[in-house]
Enzyme design. Structure first.
Site, mmCIF file in Angstrom:
data_model
loop_
_atom_site.group_PDB
_atom_site.id
_atom_site.type_symbol
_atom_site.label_atom_id
_atom_site.label_comp_id
_atom_site.label_asym_id
_atom_site.label_seq_id
_atom_site.Cartn_x
_atom_site.Cartn_y
_atom_site.Cartn_z
ATOM 1 N N CYS A 114 50.203 68.662 15.394
ATOM 2 C CA CYS A 114 48.688 68.704 15.818
ATOM 3 C C CYS A 114 48.696 69.025 17.226
ATOM 4 O O CYS A 114 47.484 69.404 17.961
ATOM 5 C CB CYS A 114 47.681 67.511 15.162
ATOM 6 N N HIS A 251 41.521 67.636 20.182
ATOM 7 C CA HIS A 251 42.158 67.927 18.989
ATOM 8 C C HIS A 251 41.342 67.073 17.877
ATOM 9 O O HIS A 251 40.709 65.982 18.321
ATOM 10 C CB HIS A 251 43.598 67.151 19.041
ATOM 11 N N ASN A 281 40.523 68.267 10.034
ATOM 12 C CA ASN A 281 41.556 68.218 11.073
ATOM 13 C C ASN A 281 42.472 69.308 10.616
ATOM 14 O O ASN A 281 42.986 69.381 9.458
ATOM 15 C CB ASN A 281 42.678 66.876 10.827
HETATM 16 C C1 LIG Z 1 42.727 57.596 8.471
HETATM 17 C C2 LIG Z 1 41.521 57.038 9.105
HETATM 18 C C3 LIG Z 1 40.153 57.727 9.030
HETATM 19 C C4 LIG Z 1 41.465 55.599 8.254
HETATM 20 O O1 LIG Z 1 40.234 54.873 8.873
HETATM 21 P P1 LIG Z 1 40.838 53.201 9.215
HETATM 22 O O2 LIG Z 1 39.485 52.583 9.857
HETATM 23 O O3 LIG Z 1 41.944 53.181 9.940
HETATM 24 O O4 LIG Z 1 40.897 52.719 7.987
HETATM 25 P P2 LIG Z 1 42.240 52.078 6.932
HETATM 26 O O5 LIG Z 1 43.385 53.122 7.132
HETATM 27 O O6 LIG Z 1 42.347 50.772 7.841
HETATM 28 O O7 LIG Z 1 41.573 51.633 5.768
HETATM 29 C C5 LIG Z 1 40.686 50.965 5.430
HETATM 30 C C6 LIG Z 1 40.288 50.802 3.941
HETATM 31 O O8 LIG Z 1 39.973 51.922 3.479
HETATM 32 C C7 LIG Z 1 40.463 52.582 2.418
HETATM 33 N N1 LIG Z 1 40.652 54.013 2.299
HETATM 34 C C8 LIG Z 1 41.231 54.832 2.810
HETATM 35 N N2 LIG Z 1 40.968 56.193 2.534
HETATM 36 C C9 LIG Z 1 39.989 56.013 1.966
HETATM 37 C C10 LIG Z 1 39.038 56.989 1.267
HETATM 38 N N3 LIG Z 1 39.173 58.257 1.291
HETATM 39 N N4 LIG Z 1 37.758 56.677 0.694
HETATM 40 C C11 LIG Z 1 37.764 55.280 0.687
HETATM 41 N N5 LIG Z 1 38.452 54.185 0.996
HETATM 42 C C12 LIG Z 1 39.513 54.729 1.669
HETATM 43 C C13 LIG Z 1 41.937 51.966 2.576
HETATM 44 O O9 LIG Z 1 42.554 52.141 1.313
HETATM 45 C C14 LIG Z 1 41.937 50.624 3.130
HETATM 46 O O10 LIG Z 1 41.495 49.731 2.059
HETATM 47 P P3 LIG Z 1 41.682 48.103 1.921
HETATM 48 O O11 LIG Z 1 41.415 47.698 3.136
HETATM 49 O O12 LIG Z 1 41.581 47.605 0.831
HETATM 50 O O13 LIG Z 1 43.433 48.381 2.076
HETATM 51 C C15 LIG Z 1 42.172 56.767 10.606
HETATM 52 O O14 LIG Z 1 42.924 55.654 10.507
HETATM 53 C C16 LIG Z 1 42.454 57.954 11.346
HETATM 54 O O15 LIG Z 1 41.839 58.688 11.701
HETATM 55 N N6 LIG Z 1 43.673 57.700 11.750
HETATM 56 C C17 LIG Z 1 44.530 58.602 12.673
HETATM 57 C C18 LIG Z 1 44.445 60.121 12.325
HETATM 58 C C19 LIG Z 1 44.845 60.714 13.494
HETATM 59 O O16 LIG Z 1 45.132 60.240 14.488
HETATM 60 N N7 LIG Z 1 45.515 61.894 13.252
HETATM 61 C C20 LIG Z 1 46.082 62.637 14.415
HETATM 62 C C21 LIG Z 1 47.247 63.144 14.348
HETATM 63 S S1 LIG Z 1 47.047 64.478 13.008
#
Ligand SMILES: CC(C)(COP(=O)(O)OP(=O)(O)OC[C@H]1O[C@@H](n2cnc3c(N)ncnc32)[C@H](O)[C@@H]1OP(=O)(O)O)[C@@H](O)C(=O)NCCC(=O)NCCS
Length: 324
Positions: A114, A251, A281
């Protein structure tokens, strides 16, 4: 006089197929509401069957050439940032070079996931400043839909396909921050974070392309901290700071990362170009896509101070400061 790599044109291309969040509700335990509130994404584009990264890159390149009023004969080389090439080799850049009808110059790919477009811009700037080239096409192009695990709701709803391109040309400046062109950059990587975001296949390990794996939550925390720090470092190298910036073109991974970084830098969201809602993304394509959209919408104008920052697998991260 100081030689500068100045932005002469921007263009982008998005595949036709628009996929709204609701489409994932049919196959996964997820909701439009979760995807929108946790990531800011509302829809993304997916490439058609048979449509490859070089196809997207070529269309973005043509759009940038048209915007700049240039033809392929004017270009000395093509650099493509991508982690999803058509083939293991040759490079996507040489495919674009051929499809543009260029039998001169050079082409190569840059792979920093990325952060790829930041690395590609920094490389292009160095080639121009050292006189290796006078004008370069710098493209970010991806088909991340091809490396998704469609059963993993925590990743497959976040990514999309697309391409964006800039043309950088050598021009003389005064050597001050008032010059147009790339003014500074900052690159970083730290391989200890490899397990946070990777693809579980490859030529010399599994012999397959593999699928993307991500530890979203720890990566999120790394992202805001590292993006703020690299952005501030790139600005400090030329004696500037957050308030000097007209536009952040970040990004586009997650709206909450974009908001968190802007807030830490003391910049309001109306100075940030945001496209994550429409593109998801798109990895190395996300920054040139957002730049091209920002220009097309009349927001980014010549003379504006633009800061771009990105982080991705590696981890690799960095920032570029440029006057448009
Ligand atoms: C991936 C992302 C959106 C998830 O958001 P988050 O607030 O961190 O959420 P978590 O990963 O803690 O997950 C929270 C809950 O949602 C659930 N969950 C994950 N994806 C889901 C979806 N598509 N729909 C519903 N629930 C979902 C998880 O299983 C978790 O459930 P649990 O609490 O029962 O275990 C976020 O972490 C993110 O954007 N990360 C960074 C990505 C990034 O920086 N990329 C840059 C480089 S490419």
């Amino acid at each position: 006089m100081t030689r500068r790599a100045v932005i002469e044109g921007a263009g982008h291309y998005l595949p036709d197929r628009i996929v709204p969040n609701s489409e994932f509700e049919k196959t996964l335990d997820t909701t439009d509401e979760w995807i929108r509130t946790r990531s800011g994404i509302e829809r993304r584009r997916f490439a058609a069957e048979g449509q490859t990264t070089s196809d997207l890159a070529l269309r973005a390149a043509r759009a940038a050439l048209e915007q700049a009023g240039l033809v392929p004969e004017d270009i000395d080389g093509v650099i493509v940032a991508t982690s999803t090439p058509d083939l293991t080799f040759p490079s996507v850049a040489t495919m674009v070079q051929k499809d543009l009808g260029m039998t001169h110059g050079f082409g190569f790919d840059v792979q920093a996931v990325c952060a790829g477009f930041i690395y590609a811009l920094t490389t292009a700037n160095a080639l121009i400043l050292t006189g290796q080239a006078n004008r370069l096409l710098v493209i970010g192009a991806e088909t991340f839909s091809r490396i998704m695990d469609w059963t993993d709701r925590s990743t497959c709803v976040l990514f999309g396909d697309g391409a964006g391109a800039l043309i950088l040309g050598a021009q003389d400046g005064e050597g001050s921050n008032a010059d147009r062109g790339i003014l500074s950059s900052d690159l970083n990587s730290d391989g200890r974070y490899r397990d946070m975001l990777y693809v579980d296949g490859g030529v010399s390990s599994t012999g397959t392309a593999g699928k993307l794996r991500m530890q979203g939550n720890p990566l999120f925390r790394q992202a805001v901290e590292k993006l703020t720090s690299t952005a501030e470092t790139a600005l400090a190298k030329i004696g500037l700071s957050g308030p000097d910036v007209d536009w952040i073109v970040p990004h586009q991974a997650n709206i909450r990362i974009i908001q968190g970084t802007a807030k830490k830098m003391g910049l309001p969201m109306d100075r940030v170009i945001v496209t994550v809602q429409d593109h998801g993304n798109t990895s190395a394509a996300s920054i040139p896509l957002a730049m091209s959209v920002g220009v097309a919408e009349g927001r980014i104008k010549p003379g504006d101070l633009v800061l771009s920052e990105a982080i991705g697998g590696g981890l690799a991260w960095g920032a570029v400061v440029m006057r448009w």
